[in-house]
Design a protein around this motif. Structure first.
Motif, short mmCIF file in Angstrom:
data_model
loop_
_atom_site.label_atom_id
_atom_site.label_comp_id
_atom_site.label_asym_id
_atom_site.label_seq_id
_atom_site.Cartn_x
_atom_site.Cartn_y
_atom_site.Cartn_z
N GLU A 26 37.70 -59.38 70.89
CA GLU A 26 37.95 -58.85 72.23
C GLU A 26 37.90 -57.32 72.24
O GLU A 26 37.55 -56.73 73.25
N HIS A 27 38.28 -56.70 71.13
CA HIS A 27 38.32 -55.24 71.05
C HIS A 27 37.01 -54.65 70.51
O HIS A 27 36.86 -53.43 70.50
N ILE A 29 35.78 -54.44 67.44
CA ILE A 29 35.93 -53.65 66.22
C ILE A 29 35.20 -54.32 65.07
O ILE A 29 35.30 -55.53 64.88
N HIS A 48 37.43 -46.70 64.50
CA HIS A 48 37.22 -47.21 65.86
C HIS A 48 38.28 -46.67 66.81
O HIS A 48 39.46 -46.61 66.46
N ASP A 50 39.64 -47.95 69.38
CA ASP A 50 40.62 -48.91 69.89
C ASP A 50 41.36 -49.64 68.77
O ASP A 50 41.91 -50.71 68.98
N GLY A 53 45.01 -50.21 69.65
CA GLY A 53 45.13 -51.23 70.69
C GLY A 53 44.94 -52.63 70.13
O GLY A 53 45.64 -53.56 70.52
N CYS A 54 44.03 -52.77 69.17
CA CYS A 54 43.78 -54.07 68.54
C CYS A 54 44.98 -54.51 67.70
O CYS A 54 45.43 -55.65 67.79
N ALA A 57 47.70 -55.53 69.96
CA ALA A 57 47.42 -56.84 70.55
C ALA A 57 47.72 -57.96 69.56
O ALA A 57 48.26 -59.01 69.94
#
Length: 153
Positions: A26-27, A29, A48, A50, A53-54, A57
């Motif tokens: 979803e991210h 990566i 990366h 994000d 954020g990953c 999550a």
């Protein structure tokens, strides 16, 4: 370079690993995830944008499991290869939301260890019991007839 997250597990099943792979996808990566000797090893591209954020999550959405017994993280100079492929056979929203987990595992809650705790904010994923993928034609209660109805759908 890669950020490596190791999750210790006592389960021989792949559902936790597959759930993590889905979150990483979803991210977007670049990562590699594999299971070895009682742990799931996730190597994520540390450059990366994000990455945080990953990881957040994964921490927020990974269901509470008695099979997860510990974790560790570190940096490595090796680059992650690629995510393994697998066939998705179940919806990803089957775990308890954080709100439900908090209520179930709080000894002061009246729903402490009550297994059927629904949260008002949680999505209802029970329709998967009838058929997957879910659709309006396969609702969970479709086998019940309204009073006075002569036929089933």
């Amino acid at each position: 370079m890669a950020f490596v997250l190791e999750l210790k597990t006592s389960s021989s099943q792949d559902y936790i690993k597959n759930y993590i792979i889905s979150i990483i996808r979803e991210h977007g990566i670049k990562a590699s995830v594999h299971k070895e000797a009682g742990k799931i090893v996730c190597a994520l591209a540390s450059g990366h944008k994000d990455l945080q954020g990953c990881v957040d999550a994964i921490a927020r959405r990974l269901p509470a499991s008695c099979f997860l017994t510990g974790s560790a993280h570190y940096e490595t100079k090796e680059e992650p290869q690629s995510l393994p492929s697998y066939e998705i056979r179940y919806p990803l929203g089957l775990g308890l939301c954080p709100s439900c987990q908090k209520e179930i595992f709080d000894p002061s809650s009246r729903r402490y260890y009550y297994p059927f705790t629904p949260a008002a904010t949680a999505q209802d994923s029970t329709d998967f019991l009838r058929a997957f993928p879910m659709s309006a034609r396969t609702p969970l209660l479709s086998s019940f007839r309204p009073a006075g109805s002569a036929s089933l759908r």
